[in-house]
Design a protein around this motif. Structure first.
Motif, PDB file in Angstrom:
ATOM      1  N   ASP A 214       0.735  -1.255   0.202  1.00 27.36           N
ATOM      2  CA  ASP A 214       0.000  -0.127  -0.157  1.00 27.36           C
ATOM      3  C   ASP A 214       0.630   1.254   0.072  1.00 27.36           C
ATOM      4  N   ILE A 215       2.130   1.438   0.686  1.00 26.51           N
ATOM      5  CA  ILE A 215       2.997   2.405   0.869  1.00 26.51           C
ATOM      6  C   ILE A 215       4.464   1.747   0.432  1.00 26.51           C
ATOM      7  N   VAL A 216       5.152   2.487  -0.573  1.00 28.06           N
ATOM      8  CA  VAL A 216       6.268   2.114  -0.915  1.00 28.06           C
ATOM      9  C   VAL A 216       7.183   3.297  -0.452  1.00 28.06           C
ATOM     10  N   LEU A 217       8.291   2.942   0.257  1.00 28.43           N
ATOM     11  CA  LEU A 217       9.173   3.796   0.454  1.00 28.43           C
ATOM     12  C   LEU A 217      10.633   3.982  -0.346  1.00 28.43           C
ATOM     13  N   VAL A 218      11.199   4.824  -0.677  1.00 31.67           N
ATOM     14  CA  VAL A 218      12.459   4.606  -1.531  1.00 31.67           C
ATOM     15  C   VAL A 218      13.545   5.571  -1.142  1.00 31.67           C
ATOM     16  N   LEU A 219      14.556   4.870  -0.726  1.00 29.45           N
ATOM     17  CA  LEU A 219      15.706   5.582  -0.270  1.00 29.45           C
ATOM     18  C   LEU A 219      17.132   5.207  -1.057  1.00 29.45           C
ATOM     19  N   LEU A 220      17.103   5.948  -1.942  1.00 25.46           N
ATOM     20  CA  LEU A 220      18.551   5.279  -2.794  1.00 25.46           C
ATOM     21  C   LEU A 220      19.198   6.756  -3.063  1.00 25.46           C
ATOM     22  N   GLY A 221      20.452   6.472  -3.546  1.00 30.52           N
ATOM     23  CA  GLY A 221      21.374   7.610  -3.936  1.00 30.52           C
ATOM     24  C   GLY A 221      22.805   7.763  -3.228  1.00 30.52           C
ATOM     25  N   ALA A 222      22.686   7.072  -1.996  1.00 27.35           N
ATOM     26  CA  ALA A 222      24.222   7.339  -1.505  1.00 27.35           C
ATOM     27  C   ALA A 222      25.122   6.691  -2.108  1.00 27.35           C
ATOM     28  N   ASN A 223      25.006   5.460  -2.613  1.00 24.63           N
ATOM     29  CA  ASN A 223      25.953   4.619  -3.326  1.00 24.63           C
ATOM     30  C   ASN A 223      26.282   5.364  -4.654  1.00 24.63           C
ATOM     31  N   ASP A 224      25.535   6.078  -5.236  1.00 25.45           N
ATOM     32  CA  ASP A 224      25.939   6.655  -6.588  1.00 25.45           C
ATOM     33  C   ASP A 224      26.921   7.828  -6.449  1.00 25.45           C
ATOM     34  N   ALA A 225      26.954   8.519  -5.208  1.00 25.89           N
ATOM     35  CA  ALA A 225      27.856   9.628  -4.766  1.00 25.89           C
ATOM     36  C   ALA A 225      28.964   9.078  -4.243  1.00 25.89           C
ATOM     37  N   CYS A 226      28.900   8.110  -3.324  1.00 23.49           N
ATOM     38  CA  CYS A 226      30.030   7.512  -2.402  1.00 23.49           C
ATOM     39  C   CYS A 226      30.591   6.311  -3.319  1.00 23.49           C
ATOM     40  N   ALA A 227      31.354   6.457  -3.961  1.00 17.81           N
ATOM     41  CA  ALA A 227      31.883   5.555  -4.903  1.00 17.81           C
ATOM     42  C   ALA A 227      33.262   5.275  -4.740  1.00 17.81           C
ATOM     43  N   ALA A 228      33.771   3.927  -5.451  1.00 19.86           N
ATOM     44  CA  ALA A 228      35.124   3.886  -5.465  1.00 19.86           C
ATOM     45  C   ALA A 228      36.056   4.736  -6.025  1.00 19.86           C
ATOM     46  N   SER A 229      35.579   5.765  -6.961  1.00 20.18           N
ATOM     47  CA  SER A 229      36.404   6.688  -7.452  1.00 20.18           C
ATOM     48  C   SER A 229      35.521   7.768  -7.959  1.00 20.18           C
ATOM     49  N   THR A 230      36.025   9.004  -8.272  1.00 19.80           N
ATOM     50  CA  THR A 230      35.176  10.035  -8.698  1.00 19.80           C
ATOM     51  C   THR A 230      34.675   9.723 -10.322  1.00 19.80           C
ATOM     52  N   ASP A 231      35.603   9.003 -10.714  1.00 18.16           N
ATOM     53  CA  ASP A 231      35.057   8.298 -12.118  1.00 18.16           C
ATOM     54  C   ASP A 231      33.801   7.509 -12.216  1.00 18.16           C
ATOM     55  N   ASP A 232      33.662   6.872 -10.978  1.00 17.63           N
ATOM     56  CA  ASP A 232      32.484   5.981 -10.630  1.00 17.63           C
ATOM     57  C   ASP A 232      31.226   6.630 -10.231  1.00 17.63           C
ATOM     58  N   VAL A 233      31.279   7.911  -9.975  1.00 21.87           N
ATOM     59  CA  VAL A 233      29.977   8.566  -9.376  1.00 21.87           C
ATOM     60  C   VAL A 233      29.120   8.642 -10.505  1.00 21.87           C
ATOM     61  N   THR A 234      27.858   8.462 -10.177  1.00 22.80           N
ATOM     62  CA  THR A 234      26.930   8.555 -11.304  1.00 22.80           C
ATOM     63  C   THR A 234      26.443   9.833 -11.415  1.00 22.80           C
ATOM     64  N   THR A 235      26.499  10.170 -12.738  1.00 25.35           N
ATOM     65  CA  THR A 235      26.448  11.650 -13.233  1.00 25.35           C
ATOM     66  C   THR A 235      25.018  12.043 -12.773  1.00 25.35           C
ATOM     67  N   PRO A 236      24.843  13.480 -12.508  1.00 21.83           N
ATOM     68  CA  PRO A 236      23.369  13.870 -12.321  1.00 21.83           C
ATOM     69  C   PRO A 236      22.418  13.477 -13.242  1.00 21.83           C
ATOM     70  N   GLU A 237      22.940  13.583 -14.597  1.00 20.40           N
ATOM     71  CA  GLU A 237      21.978  13.154 -15.819  1.00 20.40           C
ATOM     72  C   GLU A 237      21.636  11.697 -15.958  1.00 20.40           C
ATOM     73  N   GLU A 238      22.415  10.834 -15.476  1.00 17.95           N
ATOM     74  CA  GLU A 238      22.248   9.514 -15.415  1.00 17.95           C
ATOM     75  C   GLU A 238      21.315   9.204 -14.162  1.00 17.95           C
ATOM     76  N   PHE A 239      21.409   9.683 -13.022  1.00 16.06           N
ATOM     77  CA  PHE A 239      20.721   9.580 -11.915  1.00 16.06           C
ATOM     78  C   PHE A 239      19.073  10.109 -12.088  1.00 16.06           C
ATOM     79  N   ASP A 240      19.188  11.124 -12.971  1.00 12.43           N
ATOM     80  CA  ASP A 240      17.829  11.779 -13.189  1.00 12.43           C
ATOM     81  C   ASP A 240      16.891  10.923 -13.923  1.00 12.43           C
ATOM     82  N   ALA A 241      17.312  10.297 -14.924  1.00  6.91           N
ATOM     83  CA  ALA A 241      16.772   9.348 -15.873  1.00  6.91           C
ATOM     84  C   ALA A 241      16.536   8.186 -15.252  1.00  6.91           C
ATOM     85  N   SER A 242      17.297   7.483 -14.387  1.00 10.15           N
ATOM     86  CA  SER A 242      17.225   6.100 -13.801  1.00 10.15           C
ATOM     87  C   SER A 242      16.224   6.400 -12.598  1.00 10.15           C
TER      88      SER A 242
END
Length: 297
Positions: free
Chosen positions: A127-155
């Motif tokens: 009935d209710i769905v909570l969504v908490l995602l995004g920390a791992n997209d920014a907290c990545a193994a390297s700066t090259d692995d950070v999800t771009t804002p554009e990719e994040f927005d689309a996904s």
């Protein structure tokens, strides 16, 4: 601290779907004459009694108990530990009925987890769905692995619309990404914490050279902070386009966790206290979603 499955417990991988059950109905025995049956409309549930969370290690309460493993009973969203007073427990207190809970969550999950989460969410009938995602997209193994804002927005947009398509009657709650820079500030002056962060290959995008004030390190951290701001703007926008979605108005991002809220096991994930702090911040948006759900009964 916040929900960072790529941290010191990053070696742990897995996918959890909890508290799901199903029963099968035997096929009817064929009869010689056709049987005419009256269509009976299933009555709507009187209260919201099923809750799901789409997330990562934060929603699985990794390192919140006495182990670096998941401890779902301490989850801010679906936990049963009275010290946490999770969203599920608060929902139960309001409705008078213990909800069925499901954690569609994976350690290390980022927004790219959206496709798998959408495929799994239908079975929850939540009935209710909570969504908490995004920390791992920014907290990545390297700066090259950070999800771009554009990719994040689309996904992220695909995630919310996908969940809504699978569960059109559910209320969604979209939570902002926690303030990871605040986490760094909490531990940067503690030698033990800095040492642990330095030994981990995870979250180099933010925690590499954690005690350094060199211009390039300051610039790198500020860039991660700016990326999270863009993620949160995308979350708010995506939620606004879904009729049955409530944004948390940056409540999770604005939480200023204390040292007690960080697990002493890895100085990174949320402790039991941190899970309780998150539940408290997350409840107002969930309460709004519950009110919206009730208004449609």
């Amino acid at each position: 601290m916040m929900s960072y499955p790529r941290t010191l417990v990053g070696a742990m991988t897995g996918f959890m779907i909890l508290a799901l059950s199903a029963c099968s109905t035997p096929e009817p025995t064929p009869t010689a004459e056709p049987v005419v049956t009256e269509t009976v409309e299933t009555p709507k549930a009187e209260v919201a009694d099923s809750l799901a969370v789409i997330g990562d290690s934060m929603s699985l309460a990794v390192a919140a108990c006495d182990t670096a493993k998941a401890c779902v009973e301490a989850s801010w969203a679906v936990g049963t530990d009275p010290e946490v007073n999770s969203i599920a427990e608060r929902l139960s207190a309001v409705t008078g009925k213990q909800p069925q809970t499901t954690a569609v969550a994976r350690i290390g999950a980022g927004v790219a987890y959206a496709e798998q989460a959408v495929l799994s969410i239908r079975a929850t009938k939540a009935d209710i769905v909570l969504v908490l995602l995004g920390a791992n997209d920014a907290c990545a193994a390297s700066t090259d692995d950070v999800t771009t804002p554009e990719e994040f927005d689309a996904s992220y947009s695909e995630l919310l619309s996908g969940v809504h398509n699978e569960l059109p009657d559910a209320e969604l709650v979209a939570y902002s990404v926690p303030d990871l820079l605040w986490l760094w500030q909490l531990g940067r002056d503690d030698p033990e914490t800095v040492s642990l962060w330095g030994q981990s290959p995870s979250c180099r995008s933010l925690l590499a050279d954690a005690d350094s004030d060199e211009p390039e390190d300051v610039e790198r951290r500020d860039a991660i902070d700016a990326v999270i701001d863009e993620y949160n703007a995308s979350i708010q926008e995506a939620c606004s386009l879904i009729e049955r979605c409530t944004f948390d108005d940056y409540a999770v991002h604005d939480v200023e966790f204390t040292a007690e809220d960080v697990s002493p096991l890895d100085h990174f994930h949320a402790s039991l206290s941190g899970q309780a702090t998150l539940a408290e911040a997350a409840w107002p948006a969930a309460e709004v979603a519950l009110e919206k759900w009730d208004s449609r009964r």
